[in-house]
Every structure is written in structure tokens, then in C-alpha cells.
Design a protein around this motif. Structure first.
Motif, PDB file in Angstrom:
ATOM      1  N   TRP A 126       0.806  -1.225   0.000  1.00  0.00           N
ATOM      2  CA  TRP A 126       0.000   0.000   0.000  1.00  0.00           C
ATOM      3  C   TRP A 126       0.841   1.277   0.000  1.00  0.00           C
ATOM      4  O   TRP A 126       0.323   2.346  -0.292  1.00  0.00           O
ATOM      5  CB  TRP A 126      -0.978   0.005   1.175  1.00  0.00           C
ATOM      6  CG  TRP A 126      -0.366  -0.119   2.530  1.00  0.00           C
ATOM      7  CD1 TRP A 126       0.327   0.824   3.207  1.00  0.00           C
ATOM      8  CD2 TRP A 126      -0.404  -1.265   3.388  1.00  0.00           C
ATOM      9  NE1 TRP A 126       0.732   0.362   4.436  1.00  0.00           N
ATOM     10  CE2 TRP A 126       0.289  -0.918   4.575  1.00  0.00           C
ATOM     11  CE3 TRP A 126      -0.954  -2.529   3.283  1.00  0.00           C
ATOM     12  CZ2 TRP A 126       0.441  -1.821   5.630  1.00  0.00           C
ATOM     13  CZ3 TRP A 126      -0.805  -3.411   4.332  1.00  0.00           C
ATOM     14  CH2 TRP A 126      -0.112  -3.065   5.486  1.00  0.00           C
ATOM     15  N   LYS A 127       2.111   1.150   0.301  1.00  0.00           N
ATOM     16  CA  LYS A 127       2.959   2.342   0.250  1.00  0.00           C
ATOM     17  C   LYS A 127       3.122   2.856  -1.179  1.00  0.00           C
ATOM     18  O   LYS A 127       3.555   4.000  -1.381  1.00  0.00           O
ATOM     19  CB  LYS A 127       4.327   2.039   0.853  1.00  0.00           C
ATOM     20  CG  LYS A 127       4.272   1.725   2.347  1.00  0.00           C
ATOM     21  CD  LYS A 127       5.648   1.415   2.905  1.00  0.00           C
ATOM     22  CE  LYS A 127       5.570   1.067   4.393  1.00  0.00           C
ATOM     23  NZ  LYS A 127       6.891   0.729   4.965  1.00  0.00           N
ATOM     24  N   THR A 128       2.779   2.021  -2.154  1.00  0.00           N
ATOM     25  CA  THR A 128       2.871   2.448  -3.549  1.00  0.00           C
ATOM     26  C   THR A 128       1.544   3.000  -4.070  1.00  0.00           C
ATOM     27  O   THR A 128       1.497   3.537  -5.185  1.00  0.00           O
ATOM     28  CB  THR A 128       3.283   1.263  -4.453  1.00  0.00           C
ATOM     29  OG1 THR A 128       2.238   0.275  -4.448  1.00  0.00           O
ATOM     30  CG2 THR A 128       4.574   0.627  -3.953  1.00  0.00           C
ATOM     31  N   LEU A 129       0.462   2.865  -3.298  1.00  0.00           N
ATOM     32  CA  LEU A 129      -0.848   3.356  -3.736  1.00  0.00           C
ATOM     33  C   LEU A 129      -0.882   4.879  -3.697  1.00  0.00           C
ATOM     34  O   LEU A 129      -0.406   5.496  -2.744  1.00  0.00           O
ATOM     35  CB  LEU A 129      -1.958   2.817  -2.832  1.00  0.00           C
ATOM     36  CG  LEU A 129      -2.299   1.325  -2.936  1.00  0.00           C
ATOM     37  CD1 LEU A 129      -3.441   0.985  -1.983  1.00  0.00           C
ATOM     38  CD2 LEU A 129      -2.693   0.967  -4.366  1.00  0.00           C
ATOM     39  N   GLU A 130      -1.452   5.472  -4.740  1.00  0.00           N
ATOM     40  CA  GLU A 130      -1.636   6.916  -4.783  1.00  0.00           C
ATOM     41  C   GLU A 130      -3.118   7.214  -4.577  1.00  0.00           C
ATOM     42  O   GLU A 130      -3.969   6.699  -5.307  1.00  0.00           O
ATOM     43  CB  GLU A 130      -1.162   7.484  -6.124  1.00  0.00           C
ATOM     44  CG  GLU A 130       0.346   7.327  -6.335  1.00  0.00           C
ATOM     45  CD  GLU A 130       0.804   7.933  -7.644  1.00  0.00           C
ATOM     46  OE1 GLU A 130      -0.052   8.113  -8.538  1.00  0.00           O
ATOM     47  OE2 GLU A 130       1.999   8.235  -7.779  1.00  0.00           O
ATOM     48  N   VAL A 131      -3.423   8.036  -3.585  1.00  0.00           N
ATOM     49  CA  VAL A 131      -4.810   8.351  -3.238  1.00  0.00           C
ATOM     50  C   VAL A 131      -4.981   9.860  -3.225  1.00  0.00           C
ATOM     51  O   VAL A 131      -4.198  10.580  -2.595  1.00  0.00           O
ATOM     52  CB  VAL A 131      -5.199   7.763  -1.865  1.00  0.00           C
ATOM     53  CG1 VAL A 131      -6.674   8.059  -1.565  1.00  0.00           C
ATOM     54  CG2 VAL A 131      -4.947   6.258  -1.840  1.00  0.00           C
ATOM     55  N   GLU A 416       0.577   5.814   5.291  1.00  0.00           N
ATOM     56  CA  GLU A 416       1.699   5.316   4.494  1.00  0.00           C
ATOM     57  C   GLU A 416       1.441   5.326   2.985  1.00  0.00           C
ATOM     58  O   GLU A 416       2.374   5.129   2.204  1.00  0.00           O
ATOM     59  CB  GLU A 416       2.056   3.894   4.945  1.00  0.00           C
ATOM     60  CG  GLU A 416       2.603   3.859   6.358  1.00  0.00           C
ATOM     61  CD  GLU A 416       2.989   2.467   6.836  1.00  0.00           C
ATOM     62  OE1 GLU A 416       3.639   2.360   7.887  1.00  0.00           O
ATOM     63  OE2 GLU A 416       2.635   1.494   6.147  1.00  0.00           O
ATOM     64  N   VAL A 417       0.191   5.523   2.543  1.00  0.00           N
ATOM     65  CA  VAL A 417      -0.045   5.639   1.102  1.00  0.00           C
ATOM     66  C   VAL A 417       0.505   6.969   0.602  1.00  0.00           C
ATOM     67  O   VAL A 417       0.833   7.862   1.391  1.00  0.00           O
ATOM     68  CB  VAL A 417      -1.551   5.543   0.765  1.00  0.00           C
ATOM     69  CG1 VAL A 417      -2.126   4.207   1.187  1.00  0.00           C
ATOM     70  CG2 VAL A 417      -2.331   6.699   1.394  1.00  0.00           C
ATOM     71  N   LYS A 418       0.593   7.098  -0.720  1.00  0.00           N
ATOM     72  CA  LYS A 418       1.058   8.358  -1.309  1.00  0.00           C
ATOM     73  C   LYS A 418      -0.140   9.287  -1.490  1.00  0.00           C
ATOM     74  O   LYS A 418      -1.047   9.000  -2.267  1.00  0.00           O
ATOM     75  CB  LYS A 418       1.729   8.095  -2.658  1.00  0.00           C
ATOM     76  CG  LYS A 418       3.019   7.290  -2.541  1.00  0.00           C
ATOM     77  CD  LYS A 418       3.656   7.079  -3.916  1.00  0.00           C
ATOM     78  CE  LYS A 418       4.957   6.297  -3.794  1.00  0.00           C
ATOM     79  NZ  LYS A 418       5.571   6.065  -5.138  1.00  0.00           N
ATOM     80  N   ARG A 419      -0.126  10.387  -0.767  1.00  0.00           N
ATOM     81  CA  ARG A 419      -1.211  11.370  -0.865  1.00  0.00           C
ATOM     82  C   ARG A 419      -0.904  12.328  -2.014  1.00  0.00           C
ATOM     83  O   ARG A 419       0.134  12.986  -2.008  1.00  0.00           O
ATOM     84  CB  ARG A 419      -1.322  12.141   0.447  1.00  0.00           C
ATOM     85  CG  ARG A 419      -2.497  13.098   0.523  1.00  0.00           C
ATOM     86  CD  ARG A 419      -2.445  13.911   1.807  1.00  0.00           C
ATOM     87  NE  ARG A 419      -2.674  13.105   2.985  1.00  0.00           N
ATOM     88  CZ  ARG A 419      -3.691  13.260   3.825  1.00  0.00           C
ATOM     89  NH1 ARG A 419      -4.598  14.197   3.590  1.00  0.00           N
ATOM     90  NH2 ARG A 419      -3.814  12.495   4.880  1.00  0.00           N
ATOM     91  N   ILE A 420      -1.814  12.367  -2.996  1.00  0.00           N
ATOM     92  CA  ILE A 420      -1.625  13.252  -4.143  1.00  0.00           C
ATOM     93  C   ILE A 420      -2.838  14.168  -4.249  1.00  0.00           C
ATOM     94  O   ILE A 420      -3.883  13.891  -3.656  1.00  0.00           O
ATOM     95  CB  ILE A 420      -1.433  12.463  -5.459  1.00  0.00           C
ATOM     96  CG1 ILE A 420      -2.702  11.654  -5.775  1.00  0.00           C
ATOM     97  CG2 ILE A 420      -0.212  11.563  -5.370  1.00  0.00           C
ATOM     98  CD1 ILE A 420      -2.643  10.949  -7.117  1.00  0.00           C
ATOM     99  N   PRO A 421      -2.723  15.291  -4.995  1.00  0.00           N
ATOM    100  CA  PRO A 421      -3.876  16.192  -5.141  1.00  0.00           C
ATOM    101  C   PRO A 421      -5.077  15.456  -5.736  1.00  0.00           C
ATOM    102  O   PRO A 421      -4.932  14.617  -6.632  1.00  0.00           O
ATOM    103  CB  PRO A 421      -3.369  17.286  -6.082  1.00  0.00           C
ATOM    104  CG  PRO A 421      -1.891  17.276  -5.901  1.00  0.00           C
ATOM    105  CD  PRO A 421      -1.515  15.847  -5.648  1.00  0.00           C
TER     106      PRO A 421
END
Length: 450
Positions: A126-131, A416-421
Motif C-alpha cells: 500500500w505504500k505504492t498506492l496513490e490516493v 503510508e499511502v502516497k497522498r496526491i492532489p
């Protein structure tokens, strides 16, 4: 009850599980007493009234085997689901029970239950997931709404001549019922719901000195008519938005200080809402990226829970569920289909978060559960110790422990996920890729923003 139901889990091939459930003697005794009470209501024994047959006489009449069978068959389901909750197994079909009847209700007893379970999801890294996440912003119109609400609290009421009543005016009226009951100089602030809706609507457009007969419904479809005479009309004159407003309507000395406090408060509220939406989207993104098969009695029972909750909400407002369906243009089949989709989504989230909790090795102590119960009990004024005891007896204590465990798992994953706009996430979601063509249709239930 003298103890807690305990269980051991044995994993079998093809996603099947066997639970060996240990039932304490106190629970067995309680079940036998309950069964004896039920049988006493239906069995006719000369010389005894129904429900008043002593247990030893009842046993002589129906036999100990029938009494024990009745006790086990009426309680084994509750013991099983309690044990399933404790061991965090999720059945997808009703279990097959295997047991011998208890020899007495003074000894512990055990049974086994074999059943298929939900397959464990294949979690991604999940550290590679972008949300996508929304950046909290405070719209100027919200600040202005807060300021206008403050202005209204210190507004001056000024008499008005030469125009009819408006929807935000304050009106002084006389109310006279057909029986002669009168309320003189009654103040009605329109838009506040201080009188029935029919009277509020009728007052708008009336002029000072005008009288009107107004009919409205009481409880039980009873009708009533009241004569309303407008005596005086007043309107609010709002103060200027300046330092004087800050001093008269708040504890601040300047408008700048007041605006800063309003903006900070609104930003905190919006941030909470944004974070809640982000956590929801994280759970959905984890589901979408996992191999999840949500099905079985858990989905069906969750659907029934959602239906009961909806019915209670609308009926609490005095609206029958059938009327609600008509008002919203839904058929019962439409509603059940929608609620089942919600249940599928809810169960799928629980499955991936349970898998994440296992992967992270998360556990929740008794103290943590009790602390939450005491905190909530204090808020509503309940006896915390009695509430904890009741939760343990009904199995809800373990359910609450599981809820906290899933919450902690979501905390960890969300951090730990990647938070993106959010705009970038939505743009990427709109792009076609070959992989999307390969996804099964059911996955659409679980994609972020669906």
C-alpha cells in the motif's frame, strides 16, 4: 454467566475452517433454564399452570434429552457467532455443527462448527498506492454566512409600514381558535419554525390589519382552523460588519480577530471532513488493488442492518418506509439493490483492513476497549461498568475490539499511502489504460469515488 465462550481455529483445505467452541457451564445452565421456561409455556401437565411447571417435573414429562436439545438448538447459533467474532473468521455459509448433548448443565461443554470462510485478500504494497486528497480551503462565502448569523443575533427590530409581510420578518399577531381561545400579541419570527408551516406560509404576503382563516393538520389527520390577524410588522436591520460588530456579538475587539477565529474554526471542521473522505478513499483504493471476494451471510446480514437503520431514521421523522420510497422514486427492489452494494463495499473494506491488521500484527487490549466504552458512557450518562458487563455477555465487546483494530489498521495504511492532489487522482482515473479493460466488472463497486 460464569465465563466467556472460547474457541480454537483449525484451518482446512479450500478456505474452510473448523471451530472448536468451549461453552462455560454458566452459559449452558442459562440455556437450559431458558429452554425449560419456553417448554413450560407449551407443555400441559395436570395440576400445574402453564409457565409454572418446576424443572424437575418438566424433565419427567418431556425427558432430559428433549430439554437439552431445546437448550442447545436455541443457543448454539449465538455461541457460534460470538466465537466467530472473537477469532475473526468470516463465514460465507451457515456452519455444520457436530456435538454430543451435555450430560448436565453444571459442566463446561463444547461443539465444533465447520464452514467455508472468505478468502484472505491478496494485499498490494500500500505504500505504492496513490490516493487523491482535497486541500482544505475555507470559502469566503462560509465566513460571510457566519458573520451574517452573528449580525442577526444583534440585529435591531424596526417597525415597517407600507409593504406586506416578507419571509424573514417578525410579525405580531392575534390567534383565535373556533372555540374562542385567543393568544394576543403573539410574536412570530418567520423562518424559525415557531408556528406550524401552514401559518408561516399564510403570513407571508399579509398586511397589517389583515385577518385570514388558516387550516392545518393536527396529529391523527385531524383538521383545525385558526383566525390570524396581523397587528404589526417588523424587520431586522443588520449592523455593519466592523469592529463594533465584533465587540457586540463576540469576545473579540476587532473584526480581524473575529474573522480569524471563524476561519480557524471552519478550517478545522473542513479538515476533519476532508480527512474522513481521504480515509474512506484509502480503504476503497486498497479494496480496488486487492483480490477481494465479499459474499455470504455477512453481506446479507449487513444489508438487513442497513435496511433496518434506514427504516428507523425515516420513521423517526414520522414517514413510513413505503412513503419514503414513493417520495424518492424508488422501488423496494431498487432500495435493496443499493443497500446491498453498500454492504458489499463495507464488507470488502473490512476484509482488506483485517488482512492489513494481520500483516501489521495489530492487537487491541481489554484496557483500550474499556477506555473507549467508559468515554462514551460518560458522554451519554450510562453506568460504564454495567455497560462493559453487558457488552461482554452479548459478544459486542469483541466486536468493538475488532472495530478498533480495523480503525488502527486504516490509520496505519492512510499514513503510508502516497497522498496526491485530488484533481490529479481524478484525471488519472479518467484515463483509459489496457489494464482497466482486464478488470472484472464487479471492481467498479470498489474504485475510489464510485
Amino acid at each position: 454467566m460464569n465465563g466467556r465462550v472460547q474457541a480454537q481455529v483449525e484451518e482446512l483445505p479450500e478456505n474452510r475452517v473448523r471451530l472448536t467452541v468451549q461453552v462455560p457451564s454458566g452459559d449452558v445452565h442459562h440455556a437450559v433454564e431458558h429452554a425449560a421456561s419456553d417448554l413450560a409455556q407449551s407443555v400441559k401437565i395436570p395440576g400445574f399452570r402453564k409457565g409454572k411447571v418446576p424443572q424437575q417435573v418438566l424433565v419427567q414429562k418431556v425427558g432430559r434429552e428433549r430439554l437439552m436439545t431445546e437448550a442447545i438448538e436455541t443457543h448454539i447459533g449465538g455461541w457460534f457467532w460470538n466465537a466467530a467474532a472473537q477469532t475473526r473468521v468470516r463465514p460465507v455459509a451457515q456452519p455444520e455443527y457436530d456435538f454430543e448433548l451435555p450430560g448436565s448443565d453444571e459442566e463446561d461443554w463444547h461443539f465444533t462448527a465447520t464452514f467455508p470462510v472468505q478468502a484472505t485478500p491478496d494485499l498490494p504494497d500500500w505504500k505504492t498506492l496513490e490516493v487523491g486528497a482535497i486541500e482544505p480551503e475555507v470559502p469566503e462565502e462560509l465566513v460571510q454566512q457566519e458573520l451574517d448569523a452573528l449580525r442577526a443575533t444583534v440585529a435591531e427590530l424596526v417597525p415597517v409600514d407600507g409593504r406586506p409581510v416578507g419571509p424573514e420578518d417578525t410579525v405580531i399577531v392575534d390567534l383565535v381558535s373556533p372555540k374562542g381561545e385567543t393568544r394576543r400579541d403573539y410574536v412570530v419570527e418567520l423562518g424559525r419554525g415557531t408556528v406550524v408551516e401552514e401559518i408561516e406560509e399564510a403570513l407571508v404576503g399579509m398586511s397589517a390589519g389583515e385577518t385570514k382563516e388558516i387550516e392545518f393538520e393536527l396529529a391523527g389527520d385531524e383538521k383545525q382552523v385558526v383566525s390570524v390577524t396581523v397587528k404589526e410588522l417588523k424587520e431586522k436591520v443588520l449592523p455593519e460588519v466592523d469592529d463594533e460588530l465584533a465587540r457586540s456579538a463576540s469576545e473579540f475587539d476587532t473584526l480581524d480577530e473575529l474573522r480569524e477565529e471563524i476561519e480557524d474554526r471552519l478550517r478545522a471542521q473542513i479538515s476533519d471532513e476532508v480527512e474522513a473522505q481521504f480515509r474512506s478513499d484509502v480503504a476503497d483504493a486498497l479494496v480496488a488493488a486487492s483480490n477481494v471476494d465479499a459474499s455470504g451471510p455477512l453481506v446479507e446480514s449487513r444489508t438487513r442492518e442497513l435496511l433496518r437503520g434506514l427504516a428507523q431514521q425515516v420513521e423517526a421523522r414520522g414517514i413510513p418506509l413505503e412513503t419514503y420510497l414513493t417520495m424518492t422514486g424508488q422501488t423496494p427492489e431498487d432500495l435493496l439493490a443499493r443497500l446491498r452494494e453498500e454492504a458489499l463495499r463495507s464488507v470488502a473494506r473490512e476484509l482488506v483492513l483485517e488482512a492489513a491488521a494481520e500483516e501489521l500484527g495489530l492487537e487491541i487490549s481489554d484496557d483500550a476497549v474499556e477506555a473507549l466504552v467508559r468515554e462514551q458512557a460518560e458522554i451519554v450518562g450510562d453506568d460504564a461498568d454495567a455497560t462493559i458487563e453487558r457488552l461482554r455477555e452479548t459478544g459486542r465487546f469483541e466486536t468493538l475490539r475488532d472495530d478498533l483494530r480495523l480503525r488502527d489498521a486504516l490509520d496505519r495504511v492512510a499514513s503510508e499511502v502516497k497522498r496526491i492532489p485530488r484533481e490529479l487522482a481524478e484525471a488519472r482515473e479518467a484515463l483509459w489504460t489496457p489494464e482497466k479493460e482486464k478488470q472484472p466488472t464487479d471492481a467498479k463497486l470498489w474504485t475510489p469515488g464510485s
